[in-house]
Design a protein around this motif. Structure first.
Motif, PDB file in Angstrom:
ATOM      1  N   THR A 247      80.284  36.252  44.527  1.00 44.83           N
ATOM      2  CA  THR A 247      80.909  36.338  43.203  1.00 44.83           C
ATOM      3  C   THR A 247      82.345  35.853  43.245  1.00 44.83           C
ATOM      4  O   THR A 247      82.783  35.060  42.397  1.00 44.83           O
ATOM      5  CB  THR A 247      80.856  37.784  42.685  1.00 44.83           C
TER       6      THR A 247
ATOM      7  N   ARG B 193      76.358  28.360  39.025  1.00 45.06           N
ATOM      8  CA  ARG B 193      77.781  28.005  39.083  1.00 45.06           C
ATOM      9  C   ARG B 193      78.041  26.669  38.401  1.00 45.06           C
ATOM     10  O   ARG B 193      79.068  26.485  37.748  1.00 45.06           O
ATOM     11  CB  ARG B 193      78.296  28.013  40.529  1.00 45.06           C
TER      12      ARG B 193
ATOM     13  N   ASP C 239      85.112  33.903  31.113  1.00 42.92           N
ATOM     14  CA  ASP C 239      84.110  34.847  31.602  1.00 42.92           C
ATOM     15  C   ASP C 239      82.750  34.173  31.563  1.00 42.92           C
ATOM     16  O   ASP C 239      82.290  33.741  30.496  1.00 42.92           O
ATOM     17  CB  ASP C 239      84.090  36.109  30.738  1.00 42.92           C
TER      18      ASP C 239
ATOM     19  N   SER D 291      77.871  27.239  34.718  1.00 40.42           N
ATOM     20  CA  SER D 291      79.065  27.986  34.286  1.00 40.42           C
ATOM     21  C   SER D 291      80.254  27.059  34.087  1.00 40.42           C
ATOM     22  O   SER D 291      80.971  27.153  33.081  1.00 40.42           O
ATOM     23  CB  SER D 291      79.405  29.069  35.313  1.00 40.42           C
TER      24      SER D 291
ATOM     25  N   ALA E 131      89.186  32.755  35.912  1.00 40.81           N
ATOM     26  CA  ALA E 131      87.772  32.953  35.582  1.00 40.81           C
ATOM     27  C   ALA E 131      87.218  34.198  36.248  1.00 40.81           C
ATOM     28  O   ALA E 131      87.682  34.618  37.310  1.00 40.81           O
ATOM     29  CB  ALA E 131      86.949  31.730  35.999  1.00 40.81           C
ATOM     30  N   GLU E 132      86.216  34.764  35.592  1.00 42.03           N
ATOM     31  CA  GLU E 132      85.407  35.825  36.181  1.00 42.03           C
ATOM     32  C   GLU E 132      83.939  35.451  35.995  1.00 42.03           C
ATOM     33  O   GLU E 132      83.569  34.832  34.998  1.00 42.03           O
ATOM     34  CB  GLU E 132      85.721  37.183  35.544  1.00 42.03           C
ATOM     35  N   TYR E 133      83.131  35.838  36.974  1.00 40.44           N
ATOM     36  CA  TYR E 133      81.713  35.455  36.998  1.00 40.44           C
ATOM     37  C   TYR E 133      80.884  36.681  37.356  1.00 40.44           C
ATOM     38  O   TYR E 133      81.297  37.501  38.183  1.00 40.44           O
ATOM     39  CB  TYR E 133      81.510  34.350  38.038  1.00 40.44           C
TER      40      TYR E 133
ATOM     41  N   GLN F  99      83.771  32.543  41.138  1.00 40.92           N
ATOM     42  CA  GLN F  99      84.763  32.629  40.069  1.00 40.92           C
ATOM     43  C   GLN F  99      86.056  31.904  40.440  1.00 40.92           C
ATOM     44  O   GLN F  99      86.717  31.321  39.564  1.00 40.92           O
ATOM     45  CB  GLN F  99      85.020  34.080  39.659  1.00 40.92           C
TER      46      GLN F  99
END
Length: 239
Positions: free
Chosen positions: A87, A126, A115, A129, A61-63, A91
């Motif tokens: 960050t 979060r 993403d 997400s 994952a990327e955040y 992620q």
């Protein structure tokens, strides 16, 4: 009285809008009240080098937060040349949480990148997400099955996340920004559909919390996560 007027065990309105973008194998817009996050799931053939030849896939994952997702403009992390500690923490949490939703052996040697881009922040980015990315992940896995890239469904169970906290001496569910910035305790909880915990991330911001208060927060978190499981499944009923 909570700033929003909600009851202590009342979450914000949650919306999950699927197929929000046209290119990714899975994409949703997830809204926890005024917090809005675009979650996309992208499928790539192959796995990281350290997994090659092991016959299993990978979920990562990327955040990120858009510059004006908050009250004042934040500088893009790309312009500073590095990601911040918050960050990276978030992620990693998203990836760790969503790997619990998949049988990586059944996935085969594919990588799915989640993403999560926050377009508006009002607390709980979060948790939103993780909840939204799980739905995007299901759609990405469905696409692999439809094009016969994998033989069986690797999805094992839904994963959701919600925040709880102690606000003015009372345990409350799903903190928005006014509560998050003024609470005595802030806790993020990630749960599996079968009722187990992936993460319990609690911090005393104003004063230490007792075992009784912790139990009260966890009970609220379980209630909130059970409600989110229903919302995820309802979202996936449509095409």
């Amino acid at each position: 009285m909570r700033p929003s007027g909600r009851a202590s065990d009342q979450a914000r309105e949650v919306k999950i809008i699927r197929h929000f973008t046209s290119h990714a194998e899975g994409s949703v817009l997830v809204c926890f009240g005024n917090t809005q996050v675009i979650c996309t799931a992208s499928v790539e053939k192959g796995v990281p080098r350290w997994l090659q030849g092991k016959g299993q896939g990978w979920i990562t994952a990327e955040y990120g937060m858009l510059p004006r997702s908050t009250h004042t403009r934040n500088r893009r992390e790309a312009t500073s040349g590095k990601q911040g500690g918050r960050t990276l923490e978030i992620q990693r949490l998203i990836g760790r949480s969503l790997r619990a939703a998949v049988d990586l052996k059944k996935l085969g040697e594919f990588t799915i990148t989640l993403d999560c881009d926050v377009i508006q922040a009002d607390g709980g980015t979060r948790t939103a997400s993780i909840t939204g990315a799980c739905v995007a992940l299901v759609d990405a896995l469905r696409s692999l099955q439809l094009n016969k890239s994998i033989k069986s469904d690797p999805f094992t169970q839904f994963i959701t996340s919600v925040s709880v906290g102690m606000y003015k001496g009372e345990a409350v569910l799903d903190l928005d920004y006014p509560e998050d910035s003024n609470c005595e305790t802030d806790m993020n909880v990630v749960m599996t559909q079968d009722g187990k915990f992936i993460e319990v991330q609690g911090t005393a911001e104003g004063q230490a919390f007792s075992r009784e208060e912790m139990n009260a927060m966890l009970e609220l978190a379980e209630k909130g996560c059970r409600e989110l499981f229903v919302i995820q499944q309802e979202a996936l009923k449509s095409l």
